[in-house]
Write a protein that holds these residues in place. Structure first.
Motif, short mmCIF file in Angstrom:
data_model
loop_
_atom_site.label_atom_id
_atom_site.label_comp_id
_atom_site.label_asym_id
_atom_site.label_seq_id
_atom_site.Cartn_x
_atom_site.Cartn_y
_atom_site.Cartn_z
N THR A 1 0.83 -1.19 0.00
CA THR A 1 0.00 0.00 0.00
C THR A 1 0.88 1.26 0.00
OG1 THR A 1 -0.11 0.03 2.41
CG2 THR A 1 -1.80 -1.23 1.24
N ALA A 2 0.24 2.39 -0.29
CA ALA A 2 0.99 3.65 -0.33
C ALA A 2 1.53 4.01 1.05
CB ALA A 2 0.09 4.76 -0.86
N THR A 3 0.75 3.73 2.10
CA THR A 3 1.21 4.04 3.45
C THR A 3 2.42 3.20 3.83
OG1 THR A 3 -1.06 4.59 4.09
CG2 THR A 3 0.51 4.13 5.87
N THR A 4 2.36 1.91 3.53
CA THR A 4 3.49 1.03 3.82
C THR A 4 4.72 1.44 3.04
OG1 THR A 4 1.95 -0.80 4.23
CG2 THR A 4 4.26 -1.37 3.83
N PHE A 5 4.52 1.78 1.79
CA PHE A 5 5.65 2.21 0.96
C PHE A 5 6.26 3.49 1.50
CE2 PHE A 5 7.30 4.74 -2.58
CZ PHE A 5 8.26 3.87 -3.08
N GLY A 6 5.44 4.45 1.95
CA GLY A 6 5.96 5.69 2.49
C GLY A 6 6.76 5.47 3.76
N ILE A 7 6.23 4.64 4.67
CA ILE A 7 6.94 4.36 5.92
C ILE A 7 8.27 3.66 5.63
CG2 ILE A 7 6.84 3.05 8.07
CD1 ILE A 7 3.84 3.53 8.09
N ALA A 8 8.24 2.69 4.71
CA ALA A 8 9.47 1.98 4.37
C ALA A 8 10.50 2.92 3.73
CB ALA A 8 9.15 0.83 3.42
N ALA A 9 10.04 3.84 2.90
CA ALA A 9 10.96 4.78 2.26
C ALA A 9 11.62 5.70 3.30
CB ALA A 9 10.22 5.61 1.21
N LEU A 10 10.84 6.19 4.26
CA LEU A 10 11.40 7.06 5.29
C LEU A 10 12.38 6.30 6.18
CD1 LEU A 10 8.22 9.11 6.29
CD2 LEU A 10 10.03 9.72 4.68
N ALA A 11 12.04 5.05 6.52
CA ALA A 11 12.96 4.24 7.33
C ALA A 11 14.25 3.96 6.58
CB ALA A 11 12.28 2.93 7.73
N TRP A 12 14.12 3.70 5.28
CA TRP A 12 15.33 3.45 4.48
C TRP A 12 16.18 4.71 4.39
CZ3 TRP A 12 18.06 -0.51 3.13
CH2 TRP A 12 19.00 -0.39 2.10
N LEU A 13 15.55 5.87 4.32
CA LEU A 13 16.31 7.12 4.28
C LEU A 13 17.14 7.29 5.54
CD1 LEU A 13 16.82 9.80 2.77
CD2 LEU A 13 14.87 10.75 3.99
N ALA A 14 16.57 6.96 6.70
CA ALA A 14 17.32 7.05 7.95
C ALA A 14 18.47 6.05 7.97
CB ALA A 14 16.39 6.81 9.14
N ILE A 15 18.24 4.84 7.47
CA ILE A 15 19.30 3.83 7.43
C ILE A 15 20.44 4.27 6.51
CG2 ILE A 15 19.82 1.46 6.72
CD1 ILE A 15 17.01 0.69 7.61
N VAL A 16 20.09 4.88 5.39
CA VAL A 16 21.10 5.36 4.46
C VAL A 16 22.01 6.38 5.13
CG1 VAL A 16 21.44 6.73 2.36
CG2 VAL A 16 19.81 4.85 2.37
N HIS A 17 21.41 7.35 5.82
CA HIS A 17 22.21 8.37 6.50
C HIS A 17 23.06 7.75 7.61
CE1 HIS A 17 20.91 12.32 4.91
NE2 HIS A 17 19.85 11.63 4.52
N LEU A 18 22.50 6.80 8.33
CA LEU A 18 23.24 6.17 9.42
C LEU A 18 24.47 5.43 8.91
CD1 LEU A 18 23.44 5.34 12.41
CD2 LEU A 18 21.96 3.39 11.86
#
Length: 301
Positions: free
Chosen positions: A61-78
């Motif tokens: 779903t769009a909500t799941t995709f958005g949450i996963a994208a934001l979590a991946w963004l944090a992992i990338v920076h980390l």
């Protein structure tokens, strides 16, 4: 005394002349951090595209995709900032004779500067890449849409007897509905002038939000004369048509407001998530530099 004083002045001048920042280590860590960021973002984009499907019954779903994208963004920076900061701290030249706290502060500062340079470099690279991708996608989408539109127009033209829909007046359908009758007029009867006049009145009424009483009475008389229905029935047709038009306009306005509100909330969430991810990156880079500095000191000891 003179020799010691001169030597102290010379040493102090040399200490002030040499910078405490190892820019080579900072730039090296920043380049590595930016490269890892781009690599992980590309991996995340690939995973995201494979999880999204145009079919309603497939994909996330769009909500799941958005949450996963934001979590991946944090992992990338980390990961990227931590790796860059560690390299900057490990490659930084250690100054002899400094206090342990000063060494830790300088390692942390080098990690923070590595994150700052990496953030600027990554932002510039992503801006140029996004501009190229958006431009190419827009051209590709325009070409595809043009091809689809041509195909649909061709099929619609064949199905409708080659009817030209390019210059269709939005109020024409409403005008046609006002002149419908169970007893069509003979083909020799020219109703074009009346239909054109009523069309202009309808278009003006739609723009103003309602039809004036005088215009409604006149249009009803024209419709009654052309279709053979009574005056009250003609006025009822007008009222129903205007009500339907207002309902469609209200739904369109509500949809536009909901879409704008969703876009606003999405932009705010993305901006907040980007801030949090960058803060995580700054802390990870600073801490990674201190870890790299401790590893450097152990090797040199």
């Amino acid at each position: 005394m003179t020799d010691y004083t001169a030597r102290g002045v010379a040493d102090g001048t040399a200490a002030r002349a040499s910078s405490a920042v190892s820019w080579s280590a900072v730039l090296g860590g920043a380049v590595v951090s930016a490269s890892i960021s781009l690599m992980l973002l590309a991996a995340g984009a690939g995973l995201g595209f494979t999880s999204v499907s145009p079919w309603s019954s497939a994909g996330v779903t769009a909500t799941t995709f958005g949450i996963a994208a934001l979590a991946w963004l944090a992992i990338v920076h980390l990961l990227a900032a931590g790796a860059g900061g560690y390299l900057a701290g490990r490659l930084r030249t250690k100054r002899v004779g400094l206090h342990t706290d000063e060494v830790a502060f300088r390692d942390t500062a080098h990690g923070f500067m590595t994150w700052a340079v990496s953030a600027i470099v990554t932002a510039l690279l992503l801006a140029s890449t996004a501009s190229a991708i958006i431009g190419g996608t827009a051209r590709l989408g325009a070409s595809a849409a043009s091809g689809v539109a041509s195909s649909v127009s061709g099929m619609a033209g064949q199905a409708a007897g080659r009817v030209d829909l390019t210059n269709l007046d939005p109020s024409a359908y409403l005008t046609d509905s006002l002149f419908r009758t169970d007893r069509p007029a003979p083909s020799s009867t020219d109703a074009a002038p009346a239909r054109a006049e009523v069309g202009r009145i309808v278009a003006m009424s739609i723009r103003n939000g309602d039809m004036a009483p005088a215009d409604k009475t006149y249009v009803a008389s024209v419709i009654a004369a052309q279709t053979g229905i009574s005056q009250p029935d003609a006025e009822k047709r007008i009222n129903d048509a205007i009500a339907k038009t207002k309902e469609v306009a209200a739904k369109a306005e509500q949809t536009a407001r909901e879409t704008a509100d969703i876009a606003r909330k999405g932009a705010a969430s993305f901006a907040l998530a980007t801030f949090i991810a960058m803060l995580i990156g700054a802390l990870a880079s600073s801490y990674g530099a201190t870890v790299g500095g401790r590893a450097r000191d152990k090797v040199e000891a």
